[in-house]
Design a protein around this motif. Sequence first.
Motif, PDB file in Angstrom:
ATOM      1  N   ALA A 151     -15.017  14.152  12.602  1.00 53.42           N
ATOM      2  CA  ALA A 151     -14.870  13.254  11.455  1.00 53.42           C
ATOM      3  C   ALA A 151     -13.468  13.308  10.855  1.00 53.42           C
ATOM      4  N   LEU A 152     -12.685  14.322  11.226  1.00 51.60           N
ATOM      5  CA  LEU A 152     -11.294  14.368  10.780  1.00 51.60           C
ATOM      6  C   LEU A 152     -10.491  13.338  11.583  1.00 51.60           C
ATOM      7  N   ILE A 153     -10.068  12.300  10.911  1.00 49.48           N
ATOM      8  CA  ILE A 153      -9.372  11.189  11.560  1.00 49.48           C
ATOM      9  C   ILE A 153      -7.871  11.286  11.265  1.00 49.48           C
ATOM     10  N   LEU A 154      -7.074  11.098  12.305  1.00 47.95           N
ATOM     11  CA  LEU A 154      -5.617  11.079  12.174  1.00 47.95           C
ATOM     12  C   LEU A 154      -5.107   9.736  12.673  1.00 47.95           C
ATOM     13  N   GLU A 155      -4.491   8.973  11.781  1.00 45.31           N
ATOM     14  CA  GLU A 155      -3.910   7.681  12.142  1.00 45.31           C
ATOM     15  C   GLU A 155      -2.391   7.801  12.178  1.00 45.31           C
ATOM     16  N   GLN A 156      -1.772   7.223  13.196  1.00 46.62           N
ATOM     17  CA  GLN A 156      -0.320   7.325  13.351  1.00 46.62           C
ATOM     18  C   GLN A 156       0.362   6.024  12.954  1.00 46.62           C
ATOM     19  N   ILE A 157       1.443   6.160  12.189  1.00 47.76           N
ATOM     20  CA  ILE A 157       2.278   5.031  11.786  1.00 47.76           C
ATOM     21  C   ILE A 157       3.733   5.434  12.022  1.00 47.76           C
ATOM     22  N   THR A 158       4.523   4.535  12.577  1.00 47.71           N
ATOM     23  CA  THR A 158       5.932   4.797  12.817  1.00 47.71           C
ATOM     24  C   THR A 158       6.754   4.235  11.661  1.00 47.71           C
ATOM     25  N   VAL A 159       7.591   5.072  11.068  1.00 46.13           N
ATOM     26  CA  VAL A 159       8.376   4.704   9.885  1.00 46.13           C
ATOM     27  C   VAL A 159       9.850   4.976  10.172  1.00 46.13           C
ATOM     28  N   GLY A 160      10.717   4.087   9.712  1.00 43.75           N
ATOM     29  CA  GLY A 160      12.159   4.276   9.872  1.00 43.75           C
ATOM     30  C   GLY A 160      12.701   3.436  11.007  1.00 43.75           C
ATOM     31  N   SER A 161      13.584   2.472  10.691  1.00 43.15           N
ATOM     32  CA  SER A 161      14.107   1.582  11.717  1.00 43.15           C
ATOM     33  C   SER A 161      15.014   2.308  12.703  1.00 43.15           C
ATOM     34  N   LEU A 162      15.671   3.381  12.280  1.00 39.39           N
ATOM     35  CA  LEU A 162      16.539   4.150  13.169  1.00 39.39           C
ATOM     36  C   LEU A 162      15.889   5.448  13.631  1.00 39.39           C
ATOM     37  N   SER A 163      15.148   6.106  12.747  1.00 36.18           N
ATOM     38  CA  SER A 163      14.561   7.404  13.099  1.00 36.18           C
ATOM     39  C   SER A 163      13.259   7.279  13.876  1.00 36.18           C
ATOM     40  N   ASN A 164      12.511   6.158  13.674  1.00 35.80           N
ATOM     41  CA  ASN A 164      11.188   5.999  14.305  1.00 35.80           C
ATOM     42  C   ASN A 164      10.341   7.254  14.108  1.00 35.80           C
ATOM     43  N   THR A 165      10.254   7.682  12.863  1.00 32.90           N
ATOM     44  CA  THR A 165       9.555   8.917  12.525  1.00 32.90           C
ATOM     45  C   THR A 165       8.045   8.725  12.623  1.00 32.90           C
ATOM     46  N   LYS A 166       7.393   9.694  13.271  1.00 35.01           N
ATOM     47  CA  LYS A 166       5.933   9.660  13.376  1.00 35.01           C
ATOM     48  C   LYS A 166       5.325  10.170  12.075  1.00 35.01           C
ATOM     49  N   VAL A 167       4.494   9.349  11.445  1.00 36.32           N
ATOM     50  CA  VAL A 167       3.806   9.708  10.203  1.00 36.32           C
ATOM     51  C   VAL A 167       2.303   9.604  10.450  1.00 36.32           C
ATOM     52  N   LEU A 168       1.573  10.622  10.024  1.00 34.04           N
ATOM     53  CA  LEU A 168       0.124  10.664  10.239  1.00 34.04           C
ATOM     54  C   LEU A 168      -0.623  10.607   8.921  1.00 34.04           C
ATOM     55  N   ILE A 169      -1.691   9.824   8.892  1.00 31.95           N
ATOM     56  CA  ILE A 169      -2.619   9.792   7.763  1.00 31.95           C
ATOM     57  C   ILE A 169      -3.861  10.573   8.177  1.00 31.95           C
ATOM     58  N   ARG A 187       0.960   0.878   2.284  1.00 30.94           N
ATOM     59  CA  ARG A 187       2.245   1.296   1.710  1.00 30.94           C
ATOM     60  C   ARG A 187       3.155   1.910   2.758  1.00 30.94           C
ATOM     61  N   LEU A 188       2.594   2.660   3.677  1.00 31.74           N
ATOM     62  CA  LEU A 188       3.417   3.239   4.736  1.00 31.74           C
ATOM     63  C   LEU A 188       3.912   2.169   5.703  1.00 31.74           C
ATOM     64  N   GLN A 189       3.052   1.216   6.037  1.00 34.53           N
ATOM     65  CA  GLN A 189       3.459   0.153   6.946  1.00 34.53           C
ATOM     66  C   GLN A 189       4.504  -0.769   6.328  1.00 34.53           C
ATOM     67  N   ALA A 190       4.532  -0.836   4.997  1.00 35.38           N
ATOM     68  CA  ALA A 190       5.481  -1.729   4.318  1.00 35.38           C
ATOM     69  C   ALA A 190       6.852  -1.089   4.106  1.00 35.38           C
ATOM     70  N   ILE A 191       7.010   0.174   4.503  1.00 33.64           N
ATOM     71  CA  ILE A 191       8.292   0.861   4.293  1.00 33.64           C
ATOM     72  C   ILE A 191       9.364   0.238   5.176  1.00 33.64           C
ATOM     73  N   ASN A 192      10.474  -0.153   4.564  1.00 28.86           N
ATOM     74  CA  ASN A 192      11.620  -0.693   5.285  1.00 28.86           C
ATOM     75  C   ASN A 192      12.805   0.219   5.011  1.00 28.86           C
ATOM     76  N   PHE A 193      12.917   1.273   5.795  1.00 27.26           N
ATOM     77  CA  PHE A 193      13.914   2.309   5.573  1.00 27.26           C
ATOM     78  C   PHE A 193      14.545   2.659   6.915  1.00 27.26           C
ATOM     79  N   ASP A 194      15.787   3.144   6.900  1.00 30.09           N
ATOM     80  CA  ASP A 194      16.437   3.435   8.167  1.00 30.09           C
ATOM     81  C   ASP A 194      16.028   4.792   8.744  1.00 30.09           C
ATOM     82  N   VAL A 195      16.171   5.865   7.945  1.00 31.33           N
ATOM     83  CA  VAL A 195      15.843   7.208   8.418  1.00 31.33           C
ATOM     84  C   VAL A 195      14.991   7.917   7.374  1.00 31.33           C
ATOM     85  N   VAL A 196      13.876   8.492   7.793  1.00 33.97           N
ATOM     86  CA  VAL A 196      13.019   9.286   6.912  1.00 33.97           C
ATOM     87  C   VAL A 196      13.182  10.748   7.315  1.00 33.97           C
ATOM     88  N   PHE A 197      13.807  11.532   6.431  1.00 29.78           N
ATOM     89  CA  PHE A 197      14.088  12.925   6.738  1.00 29.78           C
ATOM     90  C   PHE A 197      12.914  13.848   6.407  1.00 29.78           C
TER      91      PHE A 197
END
Length: 483
Positions: A151-169, A187-197
């Motif tokens: 039941a523990l669900i992990l969803e992946q979203i890619t954030v950052g136009s240059l970093s392509n950082t993997k973000v998990l919910i 909110r995560l899908q709407a992020i328009n950022f270059d690099v997420v550190f």
Amino acid sequence: MFNNEIFKQAIKSVDFLQFRPVDESKPLQISYYRCLVDTEKVNQYLLPGIQENIDSLRRLSDIKGLIPFEDVTVIADTAEVVGKLTKGYVIIQFEGDDLHYLLVDVNHASMGHRKSNETENEFSVIGPKVGFVENIEVNIHLLRQQINTPALILEQITVGSLSNTKVLIAYIDGVTNSRHIETMRQRLQAINFDVVFDSSQLTQIITDHTNTPFPLLVTTERVDRVIFSILSGQVAVLSEGSPYAVTAPSTLLDFFISAEDYYLPWILASFFRVIRIVGVLFSIIASPLYVSVLTYHFEVIPESLLQPLIYSRIHVPFPPVIEVIFLEVTIELLREAGARLPSKIGQTLGIVGGIVIGQASVQAAFTSNILLIIVALSALASFTTPIFNMANTIRLLRFPFILLAALWGGLGIAVGCMLLLGHLLRLKSLGTPYLAPLFPFRKGHFADSLVRLSYRHTSNRKGFLKPLSKKRYTPDKENLEHD
């Protein structure tokens, strides 16, 4: 000929390798970034498997059965090829087939990551010391170790136009309210950022209100805190390359809850939690009260304290507000200097600097010794906050209260409290009121808020989170003697 047009930018880099695994007469070409792949795997498993069977290869799919790797795919999307190349994949091309590429995941995931995962900023005397690290796969493993359910669900979203950082919910299916999941996902899908550190950047981008000093999402490095939040019906966010997780929706009282509260008897845990909340209020109000009383309200000082107070300030040439601001700024300078220096030097600077500067300030009549005690106690009280972000907010809040106390005395402090309360009432975290369960008032939701009651009374999840399953566990009946 090989289609090298997609590698025209990569070829400019010194760490990019492109070669034929055998000789120029063979129809294979391999491309990868040397710094991103595990070269030991490439040399021991990938290249020998290809070189020994090079004559029998007729197409890219023939290589799949020759190399012992799990993630091996043939694709035609050139944009995806470029993206995978920067993620540590090896790209294999077959001469004459310019439309397809074989991708092999040989990413060196552990390179550059620290081995120790003990918590550094949220230390506890008892309980587990396990914290997150910069490797997101390790962080997923730490969650799965404790939450042993599909039941523990992990969803992946890619954030950052240059970093392509993997973000998990991360959330529990059947427990977490779908509205919270969907809000976080949007909110995560709407992020328009270059690099997420780091995850702390995500909190600033996805927060409900950007014009507030209060943190609206809890940022923590402790695995047990995140697990408890997920089980309570909250959503957790993990970011690649960050040792911190974000949990939401959060309330004001969440920032005064320590992990130790659940490892101590409930009476002790409740006492310490109340001490933290009182300490925070003292830290914000103590210095402004000193300014207010000495500037406008001498009549409230008892006669027994009046004489020592007069003697302590008789040689101080500055008004109380200047005296207080001088000491508060000095404390902040010591804090910042201690935080930026190496740990051993920083601790020495904080102790020696505080003693020397405090004693010198009193002897030089820059400040009174009574105020020195008040400011030191305020600084100590602010350190009781378990979450670093909230401790920073408390440090900031003292200064506007000091100025209001200098302008209007006790009335100024009252005005500051009303403005602060009005601001807190407007705040929301992922759409949930920030002051819940205080506002909106929920009578039955105080078992784990201002105090922590016995586990017999904390079996229900927090109602203001609107969980799909209200019960966390079923409390045992009273223990009975059967001897």
